[in-house]
Scaffold this active site. Sequence first.
Site, PDB file in Angstrom:
ATOM      1  N   GLY A  90      -4.992   2.585   7.420  1.00 16.71           N
ATOM      2  CA  GLY A  90      -6.225   2.127   8.209  1.00 16.71           C
ATOM      3  C   GLY A  90      -6.147   0.747   8.533  1.00 16.71           C
ATOM      4  O   GLY A  90      -6.183  -0.103   9.499  1.00 16.71           O
ATOM      5  N   HIS A 128       1.023   8.137   3.846  1.00 15.38           N
ATOM      6  CA  HIS A 128       1.651   7.364   5.115  1.00 15.38           C
ATOM      7  C   HIS A 128       3.228   7.463   5.057  1.00 15.38           C
ATOM      8  O   HIS A 128       3.737   6.758   5.781  1.00 15.38           O
ATOM      9  CB  HIS A 128       1.175   5.793   4.954  1.00 15.38           C
ATOM     10  N   ILE A 178       0.396   9.652   8.210  1.00 22.30           N
ATOM     11  CA  ILE A 178      -0.592   8.579   9.311  1.00 22.30           C
ATOM     12  C   ILE A 178      -0.305   7.337   8.856  1.00 22.30           C
ATOM     13  O   ILE A 178      -0.019   6.843   7.876  1.00 22.30           O
ATOM     14  CB  ILE A 178      -2.135   9.194   9.345  1.00 22.30           C
ATOM     15  N   ASP A 235       0.877  -1.315  -0.030  1.00 19.85           N
ATOM     16  CA  ASP A 235      -0.080  -0.039  -0.126  1.00 19.85           C
ATOM     17  C   ASP A 235       0.834   1.213  -0.012  1.00 19.85           C
ATOM     18  O   ASP A 235       1.180   1.723   1.116  1.00 19.85           O
ATOM     19  CB  ASP A 235      -0.925  -0.019   1.205  1.00 19.85           C
TER      20      ASP A 235
HETATM   21  C1  LIG Z   1      -8.929  -0.571  -8.242  1.00 14.83           C
HETATM   22  C2  LIG Z   1      -9.422  -1.509  -7.369  1.00 14.83           C
HETATM   23  C3  LIG Z   1      -9.223  -1.541  -6.126  1.00 14.83           C
HETATM   24  C4  LIG Z   1      -9.781  -2.350  -5.320  1.00 14.83           C
HETATM   25  C5  LIG Z   1      -8.865  -2.494  -3.862  1.00 14.83           C
HETATM   26  C6  LIG Z   1      -9.649  -1.504  -2.982  1.00 14.83           C
HETATM   27  C7  LIG Z   1      -8.600  -1.336  -1.713  1.00 14.83           C
HETATM   28  C8  LIG Z   1      -9.226  -0.038  -1.151  1.00 14.83           C
HETATM   29  C9  LIG Z   1      -8.136   0.400   0.088  1.00 14.83           C
HETATM   30  C10 LIG Z   1      -8.117   1.862  -0.201  1.00 14.83           C
HETATM   31  C11 LIG Z   1      -6.992   2.212   0.769  1.00 14.83           C
HETATM   32  C12 LIG Z   1      -6.300   3.510   0.163  1.00 14.83           C
HETATM   33  C13 LIG Z   1      -5.232   4.069   1.061  1.00 14.83           C
HETATM   34  C14 LIG Z   1      -5.439   4.023   2.545  1.00 14.83           C
HETATM   35  C15 LIG Z   1      -5.678   5.028   3.110  1.00 14.83           C
HETATM   36  C16 LIG Z   1      -5.772   4.966   4.631  1.00 14.83           C
HETATM   37  O1  LIG Z   1      -5.453   3.948   5.119  1.00 14.83           O
HETATM   38  S1  LIG Z   1      -6.168   6.373   5.415  1.00 14.83           S
HETATM   39  C17 LIG Z   1      -6.166   6.000   7.057  1.00 14.83           C
HETATM   40  C18 LIG Z   1      -7.327   5.178   7.657  1.00 14.83           C
HETATM   41  N1  LIG Z   1      -8.293   6.141   7.748  1.00 14.83           N
HETATM   42  C19 LIG Z   1      -8.632   7.137   8.536  1.00 14.83           C
HETATM   43  O2  LIG Z   1      -7.694   7.549   9.206  1.00 14.83           O
HETATM   44  C20 LIG Z   1     -10.000   7.770   8.601  1.00 14.83           C
HETATM   45  C21 LIG Z   1     -10.340   8.037  10.053  1.00 14.83           C
HETATM   46  N2  LIG Z   1     -11.705   8.563  10.007  1.00 14.83           N
HETATM   47  C22 LIG Z   1     -11.872   9.737   9.975  1.00 14.83           C
HETATM   48  O3  LIG Z   1     -11.136  10.853   9.959  1.00 14.83           O
HETATM   49  C23 LIG Z   1     -13.332  10.318   9.891  1.00 14.83           C
HETATM   50  O4  LIG Z   1     -14.301   9.146  10.542  1.00 14.83           O
HETATM   51  C24 LIG Z   1     -13.949  10.325   8.646  1.00 14.83           C
HETATM   52  C25 LIG Z   1     -13.699   9.300   7.735  1.00 14.83           C
HETATM   53  C26 LIG Z   1     -13.284  11.873   8.004  1.00 14.83           C
HETATM   54  C27 LIG Z   1     -15.370  10.736   8.582  1.00 14.83           C
HETATM   55  O5  LIG Z   1     -15.702  11.882   9.789  1.00 14.83           O
HETATM   56  P1  LIG Z   1     -16.777  13.068   9.379  1.00 14.83           P
HETATM   57  O6  LIG Z   1     -16.335  13.788   8.142  1.00 14.83           O
HETATM   58  O7  LIG Z   1     -16.726  13.649  10.678  1.00 14.83           O
HETATM   59  O8  LIG Z   1     -18.007  12.164   9.027  1.00 14.83           O
HETATM   60  P2  LIG Z   1     -19.419  12.407   9.728  1.00 14.83           P
HETATM   61  O9  LIG Z   1     -19.692  13.661   9.656  1.00 14.83           O
HETATM   62  O10 LIG Z   1     -19.503  11.807  11.062  1.00 14.83           O
HETATM   63  O11 LIG Z   1     -20.163  11.402   8.852  1.00 14.83           O
HETATM   64  C28 LIG Z   1     -20.582  11.753   7.329  1.00 14.83           C
HETATM   65  C29 LIG Z   1     -21.333  10.500   6.810  1.00 14.83           C
HETATM   66  O12 LIG Z   1     -20.263   9.803   6.579  1.00 14.83           O
HETATM   67  C30 LIG Z   1     -20.244   8.164   7.030  1.00 14.83           C
HETATM   68  N3  LIG Z   1     -19.236   7.920   7.845  1.00 14.83           N
HETATM   69  C31 LIG Z   1     -18.560   8.658   8.792  1.00 14.83           C
HETATM   70  N4  LIG Z   1     -17.457   7.854   8.969  1.00 14.83           N
HETATM   71  C32 LIG Z   1     -17.179   6.819   8.273  1.00 14.83           C
HETATM   72  C33 LIG Z   1     -16.293   5.870   7.681  1.00 14.83           C
HETATM   73  N5  LIG Z   1     -15.130   5.649   8.628  1.00 14.83           N
HETATM   74  N6  LIG Z   1     -16.584   4.960   6.964  1.00 14.83           N
HETATM   75  C34 LIG Z   1     -17.817   5.028   6.170  1.00 14.83           C
HETATM   76  N7  LIG Z   1     -18.828   6.098   6.458  1.00 14.83           N
HETATM   77  C35 LIG Z   1     -18.515   6.859   7.272  1.00 14.83           C
HETATM   78  C36 LIG Z   1     -21.476   8.602   8.187  1.00 14.83           C
HETATM   79  O13 LIG Z   1     -22.405   7.486   8.654  1.00 14.83           O
HETATM   80  C37 LIG Z   1     -22.238   9.684   7.650  1.00 14.83           C
HETATM   81  O14 LIG Z   1     -23.102   9.284   6.949  1.00 14.83           O
HETATM   82  P3  LIG Z   1     -24.686   9.452   7.274  1.00 14.83           P
HETATM   83  O15 LIG Z   1     -24.879   8.567   8.538  1.00 14.83           O
HETATM   84  O16 LIG Z   1     -25.641   8.632   6.132  1.00 14.83           O
HETATM   85  O17 LIG Z   1     -24.899  10.694   7.182  1.00 14.83           O
END
Ligand SMILES: CCCCCCCCCCCCC/C=C/C(=O)SCCNC(=O)CCNC(=O)[C@H](O)C(C)(C)COP(=O)(O)OP(=O)(O)OC[C@H]1O[C@@H](n2cnc3c(N)ncnc32)[C@H](O)[C@@H]1OP(=O)(O)O
Length: 333
Positions: free
Chosen positions: A231, A213, A228, A208
């Site tokens: 995840g 990161h 960071i 990844d």
């Molecule tokens: C080409 C094909 C490929 C296929 C392979 C796929 C592989 C995919 C892997 C991809 C990996 C990519 C690279 C990796 C990146 C990372 O690892 S990043 C590090 C890990 N992640 C984090 O650190 C994120 C931590 N979380 C946050 O910071 C927050 O939770 C947020 C995501 C920023 C959301 O917070 P906020 O903006 O305050 O959201 P809300 O206002 O509370 O909610 C808004 C709506 O979104 C929904 N929601 C909230 N959080 C999440 C979540 N974590 N996942 C999914 N949905 C989320 C929330 O329910 C709200 O929706 P409604 O309820 O409908 O209103």
Amino acid sequence: MAESSRFDHDLVLAHKFPETTYTYTERDAAVYALGVGACGRNAIDSDELKYVYHEDGQQFVQVLPTFSALFSLGSLTNGSIDLPGLQYDPRLLLHGQQYIQIYKPFPSSASVINKVSLAGLHDKGKAAILELETKSYEKESGELLCMNRSTIFLRGAGGFSNSSHPYSYSNYPKNQAPALKIPKSQPFAVFEDCTQPSQALLYRLSGDYNPLHSDPMIAEVAGFSRPILHGLCSLGFAVRAIIKCICRGDANIIKTISGRFLLHVYPGETLITEMWLQGLRVIYQAKVKERNQAVLSGFVDLHHLTSSLQLKYSSRQETQEFHPREAVGAEAQ
Ligand SMILES: CCCCCCCCCCCCC/C=C/C(=O)SCCNC(=O)CCNC(=O)[C@H](O)C(C)(C)COP(=O)(O)OP(=O)(O)OC[C@H]1O[C@@H](n2cnc3c(N)ncnc32)[C@H](O)[C@@H]1OP(=O)(O)O
């Protein structure tokens, strides 16, 4: 119908992700295990050494179930996803959730065929949420090994549809993403583990390569004071804690893993994983000790309880909920 120039519904739904092959060796499985902290506290821990070393040869090393989340990462472009019909800033992408179903234990080395499809897309106003499903088949036998569903939170990419009827498409059963309630009772087990300042640099070697990161400038653009942790690395730490404390070292009893990333983790921070047992479901929550904030929560479903847990708690099993008087594992509080 297209609501905005940043979104073309027909194009998005018609997109076919190319089938990919991922080949891993025992070495990849061991590097991954080290990347999620296996043996990080104790190099002779018998519950964890088996993911890194086997006295009869590397072909006998075991593979952690969360390793499967890497199988389709090779399809990413510099850590992000190309999806014709949906425009977003890849620098603002965050991993939101991961759901994993395991159908059989993973061999210590294998070639795996990945079939990726769109599982969901939602307009949340300030963000778009993209869900991608990967089914991974063992090339040699053709058997389905696992399914991974990744939820990707695309900050700034929402608002592409009519706000009174925000776009929402999903093609999987709702019970696979149940709302999670963290119990108010005392956890069944608690496990504390330190991530290393270099944790993300080690973890990225498993495939990844998103610069969020590793690159301080990119991390700053994304809104963080420094790079960071992935995840999936935090998820690997939490599931390892569950394997140790609840599965008593037997990862093969894990059927399903689900996790939502609530907040970022900085490499070097301490993760405290709290676990509650409800029948065959382990509800868990990981907190960063230094900031006292929850960063990850989810559940792990088991095929069965280990016999030692079964014996100990058989009388309480009828209620499908245990309220332990003691936590398991040397590190439990
Ligand atoms: C080409 C094909 C490929 C296929 C392979 C796929 C592989 C995919 C892997 C991809 C990996 C990519 C690279 C990796 C990146 C990372 O690892 S990043 C590090 C890990 N992640 C984090 O650190 C994120 C931590 N979380 C946050 O910071 C927050 O939770 C947020 C995501 C920023 C959301 O917070 P906020 O903006 O305050 O959201 P809300 O206002 O509370 O909610 C808004 C709506 O979104 C929904 N929601 C909230 N959080 C999440 C979540 N974590 N996942 C999914 N949905 C989320 C929330 O329910 C709200 O929706 P409604 O309820 O409908 O209103």
